[in-house]
Write a protein that holds these residues in place. Structure first.
Motif, short mmCIF file in Angstrom:
data_model
loop_
_atom_site.label_atom_id
_atom_site.label_comp_id
_atom_site.label_asym_id
_atom_site.label_seq_id
_atom_site.Cartn_x
_atom_site.Cartn_y
_atom_site.Cartn_z
N GLY A 8 -41.25 -17.94 -18.84
CA GLY A 8 -40.25 -18.17 -17.80
C GLY A 8 -38.85 -18.08 -18.39
O GLY A 8 -38.50 -18.84 -19.30
N PRO A 36 -41.52 -12.01 -15.08
CA PRO A 36 -41.66 -10.75 -14.33
C PRO A 36 -40.39 -10.35 -13.58
O PRO A 36 -40.23 -9.20 -13.20
CB PRO A 36 -42.78 -11.06 -13.34
CG PRO A 36 -42.73 -12.54 -13.15
CD PRO A 36 -42.21 -13.13 -14.43
N GLN A 43 -29.83 -20.97 -8.28
CA GLN A 43 -30.47 -21.56 -7.09
C GLN A 43 -29.58 -22.57 -6.36
O GLN A 43 -29.65 -22.66 -5.13
CB GLN A 43 -31.82 -22.16 -7.45
CG GLN A 43 -32.81 -21.11 -7.95
CD GLN A 43 -34.13 -21.71 -8.44
OE1 GLN A 43 -34.73 -22.54 -7.79
NE2 GLN A 43 -34.56 -21.29 -9.62
N VAL A 78 -47.28 -13.97 -16.53
CA VAL A 78 -48.30 -14.62 -17.36
C VAL A 78 -49.48 -14.95 -16.45
O VAL A 78 -49.33 -15.63 -15.44
CB VAL A 78 -47.75 -15.91 -18.01
CG1 VAL A 78 -48.84 -16.59 -18.82
CG2 VAL A 78 -46.55 -15.60 -18.87
N ALA A 104 -41.83 -22.87 -19.15
CA ALA A 104 -40.64 -23.13 -18.30
C ALA A 104 -40.76 -22.26 -17.05
O ALA A 104 -39.85 -21.51 -16.70
CB ALA A 104 -39.37 -22.84 -19.07
N CYS A 161 -34.10 -30.25 -6.65
CA CYS A 161 -32.84 -30.81 -6.17
C CYS A 161 -33.03 -31.66 -4.90
O CYS A 161 -32.74 -31.21 -3.79
CB CYS A 161 -31.81 -29.73 -5.91
SG CYS A 161 -30.17 -30.45 -5.70
N LYS A 379 -18.51 -29.77 -7.76
CA LYS A 379 -19.68 -29.03 -7.24
C LYS A 379 -19.44 -27.52 -7.36
O LYS A 379 -20.31 -26.77 -7.79
CB LYS A 379 -19.90 -29.42 -5.77
CG LYS A 379 -21.00 -28.67 -5.06
CD LYS A 379 -22.32 -29.35 -5.21
CE LYS A 379 -23.48 -28.51 -4.74
NZ LYS A 379 -24.77 -29.07 -5.10
C1 LIG Z 1 -31.64 -24.87 -2.74
C2 LIG Z 1 -31.56 -25.40 -4.14
C3 LIG Z 1 -30.45 -26.13 -4.55
C4 LIG Z 1 -30.37 -26.63 -5.84
N1 LIG Z 1 -29.26 -27.34 -6.20
C5 LIG Z 1 -29.14 -27.82 -7.45
C6 LIG Z 1 -27.96 -28.50 -7.87
O1 LIG Z 1 -27.00 -28.67 -7.09
N2 LIG Z 1 -27.91 -28.98 -9.12
C7 LIG Z 1 -28.94 -28.81 -10.00
O2 LIG Z 1 -28.83 -29.27 -11.15
N3 LIG Z 1 -30.07 -28.16 -9.64
C8 LIG Z 1 -30.20 -27.66 -8.40
N4 LIG Z 1 -31.33 -26.97 -8.02
C9 LIG Z 1 -32.50 -26.98 -8.92
C10 LIG Z 1 -32.43 -25.97 -10.05
O3 LIG Z 1 -32.13 -24.68 -9.58
C11 LIG Z 1 -33.76 -25.98 -10.77
O4 LIG Z 1 -34.11 -27.30 -11.08
C12 LIG Z 1 -33.73 -25.18 -12.05
O5 LIG Z 1 -33.47 -23.83 -11.78
C13 LIG Z 1 -35.05 -25.34 -12.79
O6 LIG Z 1 -35.11 -24.50 -13.88
P1 LIG Z 1 -36.52 -23.96 -14.41
O7 LIG Z 1 -36.21 -23.14 -15.61
O8 LIG Z 1 -37.46 -25.08 -14.55
O9 LIG Z 1 -37.07 -23.04 -13.25
P2 LIG Z 1 -36.49 -21.66 -12.73
O10 LIG Z 1 -35.04 -21.56 -13.01
O11 LIG Z 1 -36.94 -21.55 -11.32
O12 LIG Z 1 -37.21 -20.57 -13.63
C14 LIG Z 1 -38.60 -20.37 -13.64
C15 LIG Z 1 -38.84 -18.95 -14.15
O13 LIG Z 1 -40.23 -18.81 -14.43
C16 LIG Z 1 -40.63 -17.51 -14.02
N5 LIG Z 1 -42.07 -17.54 -13.79
C17 LIG Z 1 -42.76 -18.19 -12.82
N6 LIG Z 1 -44.08 -17.95 -12.92
C18 LIG Z 1 -44.23 -17.14 -14.00
C19 LIG Z 1 -45.36 -16.54 -14.63
N7 LIG Z 1 -46.61 -16.72 -14.17
N8 LIG Z 1 -45.14 -15.75 -15.71
C20 LIG Z 1 -43.89 -15.57 -16.22
N9 LIG Z 1 -42.78 -16.12 -15.65
C21 LIG Z 1 -42.97 -16.89 -14.56
C22 LIG Z 1 -39.82 -17.25 -12.76
O14 LIG Z 1 -39.71 -15.87 -12.48
C23 LIG Z 1 -38.48 -17.88 -13.12
O15 LIG Z 1 -37.60 -16.95 -13.70
C24 LIG Z 1 -31.43 -26.41 -6.75
C25 LIG Z 1 -32.55 -25.67 -6.35
C26 LIG Z 1 -32.62 -25.16 -5.07
C27 LIG Z 1 -33.83 -24.36 -4.64
#
Ligand SMILES: Cc1cc2nc3c(=O)[nH]c(=O)nc-3n(C[C@H](O)[C@H](O)[C@H](O)COP(=O)(O)OP(=O)(O)OC[C@H]3O[C@@H](n4cnc5c(N)ncnc54)[C@H](O)[C@@H]3O)c2cc1C
Length: 410
Positions: A8, A36, A43, A78, A104, A161, A379
């Motif tokens: 990820g 992928p 987000q 994956v 991740a 969030c 923000k």
């Molecule tokens: C509407 C909305 C508002 C938000 N507002 C806020 C905010 O104001 N402040 C804040 O701090 N957070 C906010 N967030 C939350 C924040 O965007 C997420 O918590 C953060 O992006 C999490 O990071 P992550 O790396 O865990 O997941 P992600 O950033 O979602 O990344 C996951 C990655 O894994 C990849 N992936 C998934 N499955 C597979 C697989 N099988 N094989 C390979 N790759 C894979 C995906 O393609 C993706 O690129 C918000 C989210 C949303 C939806």
């Protein structure tokens, strides 16, 4: 060469790659990321798309631009993690092995899990802003919406969030007012929680804020199904709430591969030690960001504080020292509250959000649990910080652990 494999390349995966790329000796380590999707979405910006405050250009950039030059990004899905053999199988039939694995893979929405939600009215009278496509479709809907009963419903927690649905409904209040529509619009916030938010003090203060804005809260509503023809949502205890426009935050789950590989709970979130992120299953696997089951908010800010703590700990670990239980669940979030104002909350595993002031050297203080223009500025600044500082794994002038400085203890 030792192999660090990161699954990820979203918020957490990219941050950890950048941070460890600087800390590890790259003559001895290979860092590989697998994802992928070629586009990195900001987000938090999905909140602003439906109201035309951001355009799509504000929320998307190529993932490649954020991958450190010494690391390799493989564009693939994956399919399976064989944790017994330290191997990962990809959708192109190749296999990667690793010495250390960071998962991740984030969380995603599953509207298909709620009967009636993602059927013939999806994209018509039923929308979401929890995906890029959803937020863009909702923007189009709102441009010509002439008012009625807008219901914002959270299907189940945890969600990414947890304040975003509250922000959405407060922005809807402001936006309808600006368009001269507010008199024709009823705004209802429907949540499975007993109040507007999870923690008692914040729930009370945010609840009062919604009340002043004329937004009704329907608490303790655990949705069982949507009746898309009658335009109503129905709870398990047969309460019914009618709508003209339903804005849903569907069930959030971890990636399928987590469940399939035997590394997940019932929602495909991966159990870890909440202070170190070490997997319960294997001592060379860490899970960061939304993919883990830690009892902290699923937020980019949490991922950033977590990566700060994790990177230092990981350096100790690979040199044979034990992991220190350093992460305190620190979350901090600017809440858009409409009319050019915002609210800030700051909390951790044990300390709920409190009112007071949040000192920030050279910029703050921001007001905690109280609306201010300065918080809205914070923000909007977050987007710049995200692309230019956080994703690149750079440090902020903030302690990753929560501080009690400025907080009011009543
Ligand atoms: C509407 C909305 C508002 C938000 N507002 C806020 C905010 O104001 N402040 C804040 O701090 N957070 C906010 N967030 C939350 C924040 O965007 C997420 O918590 C953060 O992006 C999490 O990071 P992550 O790396 O865990 O997941 P992600 O950033 O979602 O990344 C996951 C990655 O894994 C990849 N992936 C998934 N499955 C597979 C697989 N099988 N094989 C390979 N790759 C894979 C995906 O393609 C993706 O690129 C918000 C989210 C949303 C939806």
């Amino acid at each position: 060469m030792k192999k660090l494999l990161i699954l990820g390349a979203g918020t957490a995966g990219t941050m950890v790659a950048n941070r460890l790329n600087r800390m590890l000796d790259m003559d001895e380590w290979f860092i590989t990321l697998v994802d992928p999707e070629p586009i990195h979405f900001y987000q938090p910006g999905f909140l602003f798309l439906p109201f035309g405050i951001y355009t799509k250009k504000d929320v998307m950039k190529p993932k490649h631009d954020f991958i450190p030059s010494h690391a390799k990004l493989i564009k693939s899905n994956v399919e399976m993690i064989d944790y017994e053999h330290n191997q990962v199988h990809l959708s192109d039939s190749s296999t990667l092995d690793y010495d250390y694995l960071v998962i991740a893979t984030g969380a995603n929405i599953h509207p298909e899990e709620t009967p009636g939600l993602a059927e013939h009215e999806w994209g018509k009278s039923i929308h979401t802003f929890y995906s890029f496509e959803g937020a863009m479709a909702l923007a189009q809907k709102l441009r010509t919406w002439e008012g009625g009963r807008m219901v914002v419903n959270v299907v189940e927690n945890p969600i990414k969030c947890p304040v975003a649905p509250l922000e959405f409904i407060m922005l809807a209040d402001w936006c309808c007012h600006e368009r001269g529509l507010r008199e024709k619009v009823e705004l209802v916030y429907v949540t499975p929680l007993p109040g507007a938010f999870t923690k008692p003090i914040a729930s009370k203060l945010l609840g009062e804020m919604l009340d002043k804005k004329g937004i009704k809260v329907e608490p303790d509503f655990v949705i069982e199904r949507v009746d898309p023809d009658a335009k109503k949502i129905v709870s398990y205890d047969e309460r019914e709430i009618p709508y003209d426009l339903l804005v849903s935050v569907p069930l959030n789950k971890g990636a399928d591969v987590i469940g399939k590989s035997g590394l997940g709970d019932e929602l495909n979130f991966s159990p870890v030690n909440q202070y170190t992120f070490l997997s319960d299953k294997k001592d060379n696997i860490f899970v960061l960001g939304d993919a883990s089951n830690i009892p902290a908010s699923k937020a980019g800010s949490v991922a950033h504080f977590a990566v700060d703590m994790f990177a230092t700990n990981f350096m100790r670990y690979v040199e044979g020292q034990e992991l220190l239980p350093t992460f305190d669940g620190h979350a901090n979030c600017f809440i858009e509250s409409g009319y050019g104002k915002g609210v800030l909350i700051d909390f951790n595993y044990t300390q709920e959000p409190l009112p007071g002031r949040y000192p920030l050297p050279g910029v703050g203080p921001f007001t905690l649990l109280e609306e201010s223009e300065m918080n809205r500025w914070g923000k909007l600044m977050f987007r710049w910080m995200y692309w230019n500082i956080l994703l690149k794994g750079q440090e902020l002038p903030l302690t990753p652990n929560m501080s009690m400085a400025g907080k009011w203890l009543s």
